[in-house]
Design an enzyme around this catalytic site. Structure first.
Site, mmCIF file in Angstrom:
data_model
loop_
_atom_site.group_PDB
_atom_site.id
_atom_site.type_symbol
_atom_site.label_atom_id
_atom_site.label_comp_id
_atom_site.label_asym_id
_atom_site.label_seq_id
_atom_site.Cartn_x
_atom_site.Cartn_y
_atom_site.Cartn_z
ATOM 1 N N CYS A 110 13.660 10.138 7.085
ATOM 2 C CA CYS A 110 13.362 9.775 8.476
ATOM 3 C C CYS A 110 14.541 10.033 9.403
ATOM 4 C CB CYS A 110 12.932 8.313 8.542
ATOM 5 S SG CYS A 110 14.072 7.208 7.702
ATOM 6 N N LYS A 157 0.880 -1.171 0.000
ATOM 7 C CA LYS A 157 0.000 0.000 0.000
ATOM 8 C C LYS A 157 0.916 1.219 0.000
ATOM 9 C CE LYS A 157 -1.936 3.069 1.632
ATOM 10 N NZ LYS A 157 -1.756 4.471 1.106
ATOM 11 N N GLU A 171 9.237 1.528 11.141
ATOM 12 C CA GLU A 171 10.282 2.550 11.088
ATOM 13 C C GLU A 171 9.592 3.898 11.061
ATOM 14 O OE1 GLU A 171 13.171 2.777 7.794
ATOM 15 O OE2 GLU A 171 13.114 4.862 8.470
ATOM 16 N N GLU A 231 9.134 16.379 14.573
ATOM 17 C CA GLU A 231 9.667 16.099 13.236
ATOM 18 C C GLU A 231 9.039 17.069 12.242
ATOM 19 O OE1 GLU A 231 8.629 12.297 11.174
ATOM 20 O OE2 GLU A 231 10.805 12.089 10.984
HETATM 21 P P1 NAI Z 1 1.728 8.667 7.335
HETATM 22 O O1 NAI Z 1 2.516 7.919 8.344
HETATM 23 O O2 NAI Z 1 0.310 8.904 7.661
HETATM 24 O O3 NAI Z 1 1.812 7.908 5.923
HETATM 25 C C1 NAI Z 1 2.653 6.805 5.636
HETATM 26 C C2 NAI Z 1 1.852 5.691 4.997
HETATM 27 O O4 NAI Z 1 0.870 5.225 5.919
HETATM 28 C C3 NAI Z 1 1.084 6.088 3.746
HETATM 29 O O5 NAI Z 1 1.116 5.018 2.817
HETATM 30 C C4 NAI Z 1 -0.323 6.286 4.263
HETATM 31 O O6 NAI Z 1 -1.296 6.101 3.264
HETATM 32 C C5 NAI Z 1 -0.415 5.200 5.307
HETATM 33 N N1 NAI Z 1 -1.418 5.406 6.366
HETATM 34 C C6 NAI Z 1 -1.891 6.571 6.870
HETATM 35 N N2 NAI Z 1 -2.799 6.346 7.833
HETATM 36 C C7 NAI Z 1 -2.915 5.004 7.968
HETATM 37 C C8 NAI Z 1 -3.672 4.147 8.814
HETATM 38 N N3 NAI Z 1 -4.515 4.622 9.725
HETATM 39 N N4 NAI Z 1 -3.513 2.816 8.685
HETATM 40 C C9 NAI Z 1 -2.658 2.318 7.786
HETATM 41 N N5 NAI Z 1 -1.928 3.066 6.956
HETATM 42 C C10 NAI Z 1 -2.037 4.398 7.039
HETATM 43 O O7 NAI Z 1 2.498 10.034 7.056
HETATM 44 P P2 NAI Z 1 1.999 11.366 6.312
HETATM 45 O O8 NAI Z 1 0.674 11.766 6.863
HETATM 46 O O9 NAI Z 1 2.103 11.218 4.851
HETATM 47 O O10 NAI Z 1 3.105 12.433 6.777
HETATM 48 C C11 NAI Z 1 2.982 13.128 8.003
HETATM 49 C C12 NAI Z 1 4.295 13.172 8.722
HETATM 50 O O11 NAI Z 1 4.757 11.865 8.972
HETATM 51 C C13 NAI Z 1 5.454 13.834 7.987
HETATM 52 O O12 NAI Z 1 5.455 15.216 8.130
HETATM 53 C C14 NAI Z 1 6.637 13.212 8.660
HETATM 54 O O13 NAI Z 1 6.912 13.881 9.856
HETATM 55 C C15 NAI Z 1 6.163 11.816 8.984
HETATM 56 N N6 NAI Z 1 6.642 10.842 7.986
HETATM 57 C C16 NAI Z 1 7.741 10.090 8.294
HETATM 58 C C17 NAI Z 1 8.265 9.229 7.362
HETATM 59 C C18 NAI Z 1 9.462 8.412 7.656
HETATM 60 O O14 NAI Z 1 10.150 7.961 6.735
HETATM 61 N N7 NAI Z 1 9.775 8.142 8.907
HETATM 62 C C19 NAI Z 1 7.712 9.105 6.015
HETATM 63 C C20 NAI Z 1 6.512 9.911 5.792
HETATM 64 C C21 NAI Z 1 6.044 10.747 6.770
#
Ligand code: NAI
Ligand code: MG
Length: 495
Positions: free
Chosen positions: A298, A189, A264, A398
């Site tokens: 990250c 996903k 992660e 972050e």
């Molecule tokens: P997110 O963690 O919500 O998104 C990452 C993935 O999780 C996407 O594929 C999203 O569709 C999925 N997702 C979202 N809600 C979910 C749920 N309830 N159940 C299962 N899957 C779900 O991150 P988002 O909203 O895109 O970004 C927000 C913040 O998150 C960023 O500003 C950053 O701080 C952090 N982030 C950290 C990352 C890392 O590599 N550690 C990568 C992306 C975001």
């Protein structure tokens, strides 16, 4: 400028309506709905992705289960290795197309997406090597009688791979590569903001000979498709990369069937520069520890601790280095910083910049959006705050943008105390010429990876994980592969 009229990318995007990829085929979502996905360099719609719901996830998980129990389960380690080598060769052949598609979809400069080619191919080859490593042990025992005791390993089953938008072309391999190495199957996903290279890769996997159903892709929103996958009773393991907040949701959703998890999550990694460091290396090193990928990494070294005696001079050099960086069209091969991924992330990063100012940090450079020809995209200047205190919001949360917080310190003990004063623990670095300082920091920093006189260097054979709220489970190295395997003990009565 790169030629985006190159046939493969144009062919792939000729029809911007992209379906799920399930069981080796394109499948529209059962609801018929779509979500728009944008090109962050100009804010225009690039693709209309299938909006996956629980029903689509059911279909994909069923396909993955059938594949797991079907002919795929009889592939020998050697056959899986040969397959991974074919996958490697096909990805290598199609790499330029994939890099360009990734740049269009998530805004990373082609210099970056093309630049990670060798590394990504090494990751695939690492997993090819690990097909031979799914071994148990024969263990001596002290039982009365004639018993043989051993362990054997078996693939965990269907793995859900929920990955973010900051580099899906690469990050998908931590799931896909490990599934192919161990005999698991996967339902991916990808993030709604950047799904295209994952879809194109799934198509290439079929061309390489991966059986249908082994790797499936369901697109759509995290709250819908993502949540359905995370709670699905037919999924045995979730490999998740993303925010700490969503990580918590995944943990809760896993409880129903006790899914295995690898998480992660976020970071606020300390990067510590001592006055005795080689500053010619530390300045660009510390700058790119944050500015790479426009700060959307990250393990970005966003809390830059600098020994007070050099704080002012270091900030000056950092600012000068930041000004040499070219921000612009990701398809221009001379560009080093592309846009942020989305309007939402732009708003989020800009709000942190304004909070930084309000809380008293000094804006040393940047802090604004980039206008002119780039005004339609989500561009922001490389931004440096100096004289930050570790208790300010910009040093605690972050930001996920090109924003460095420089924090002065006086002693190594103070640096270590501040470095560890965070809820995260993904990475950390120290720049010094002293073995004593280096050793103290290496042992003292509470993070999954510590870099010494470098930043962000990750080898696929070396594990990468987190302390504290940066998550658990291991990416890379043999421990990563173990996570895709069940271990079983066997006791044989030889009498
Ligand atoms: P997110 O963690 O919500 O998104 C990452 C993935 O999780 C996407 O594929 C999203 O569709 C999925 N997702 C979202 N809600 C979910 C749920 N309830 N159940 C299962 N899957 C779900 O991150 P988002 O909203 O895109 O970004 C927000 C913040 O998150 C960023 O500003 C950053 O701080 C952090 N982030 C950290 C990352 C890392 O590599 N550690 C990568 C992306 C975001
Ligand atoms: Mg996009």
């Amino acid at each position: 400028m790169n030629d985006i009229s190159k046939p493969p990318v144009v062919n792939f995007l000729a029809n911007p309506e992209k379906d799920h990829f399930i069981d080796g085929q394109w499948k529209p979502s059962l609801s018929g709905e779509r979500v728009d996905s944008f090109n962050p360099a100009n804010g225009r719609v690039l693709a209309k992705l299938a909006r996956g719901t629980k029903d689509d996830v059911d279909v994909a998980v069923a396909a993955a289960r059938r594949a797991f129990e079907g002919p795929w389960s009889r592939f020998t380690p050697h056959q899986r290795q040969a397959l991974l080598i074919k996958v490697h060769d096909l990805i290598e052949k199609n790499y330029d197309e994939l890099a360009l598609l990734e740049s269009l979809d998530m805004g990373a400069p082609v210099a970056r997406t093309a630049g990670v080619k060798n590394w990504m191919l090494q990751v695939i080859m690492y997993f090819a090597s690990q097909t031979m490593n799914c071994n148990g042990q024969t263990i001596q025992n002290s039982l009365p009688g004639n018993f043989t005791t051993m362990t054997i390993q078996a693939p965990v089953g269907v793995v859900g791979g929920i990955i973010p938008w900051n580099g899906p072309l690469m990050s998908q391999w931590w799931v896909v590569g490990a599934a192919l190495a161990t005999g698991c199957t996967a339902v991916m996903k990808p993030a709604e903001d950047a799904s295209l290279t994952v879809l194109r890769t799934a198509e290439l996997l079929i061309e390489a000979g991966v059986p249908p159903g082994v790797v499936n892709v369901v697109t759509g929103l995290g709250s819908e498709a993502g949540a359905a996958l995370a709670s699905h009773p037919g999924v045995d393991r979730i490999a998740f990369t993303g925010s700490t907040q969503t990580g918590r949701e995944i943990i809760k959703a896993s409880a129903g069937n006790m899914k295995r998890l690898q998480l992660e999550l976020g970071g606020k990694s300390p990067d510590i520069v001592f006055a005795d460091a080689d500053l010619d290396k530390a300045v660009p090193g510390a700058a790119m520890a944050v500015f790479s990928n426009t700060g959307q990494v990250c393990y970005a070294g966003t809390r830059l601790f600098v020994e007070r005696s050099i704080h002012e001079a270091f900030v000056e050099r950092l600012v000068a280095f930041g000004k040499t960086l070219k921000v612009g069209d990701p398809l221009d091969p001379t560009v080093q910083l592309g846009p942020l991924i989305s309007q939402r992330q732009l708003d989020r990063v800009m709000s942190y910049v304004s909070i930084g100012g309000k809380e008293g940090a000094q804006l040393a450079s940047g802090g604004g959006r980039v206008g002119g020809a780039l005004a339609g995209g989500y561009f922001i200047e490389p931004t440096i705050f100096s004289n930050v205190s570790n208790s300010m919001t910009i040093a605690r949360e972050e930001i996920f943008g090109p924003v460095i917080s420089v924090i002065p310190f006086d002693t190594a003990d103070e640096a270590l105390r501040l470095a560890n004063d965070t809820e995260y623990g993904l990475g950390g670095a120290v720049w010094t010429r002293s073995v004593n300082t280096m050793t103290k920091m290496m042992h003292g920093i509470k993070a999954g990876t510590v870099w010494v006189n470098c930043y962000g260097v990750v080898d696929p054979a070396v594990g990468f994980g987190g302390y504290k709220q940066s998550g658990y489970g291991w990416k890379g190295g043999p421990q990563h592969v173990d996570g895709f395997l069940y271990q079983k003990s066997v006791c044989i009565n030889g009498d």
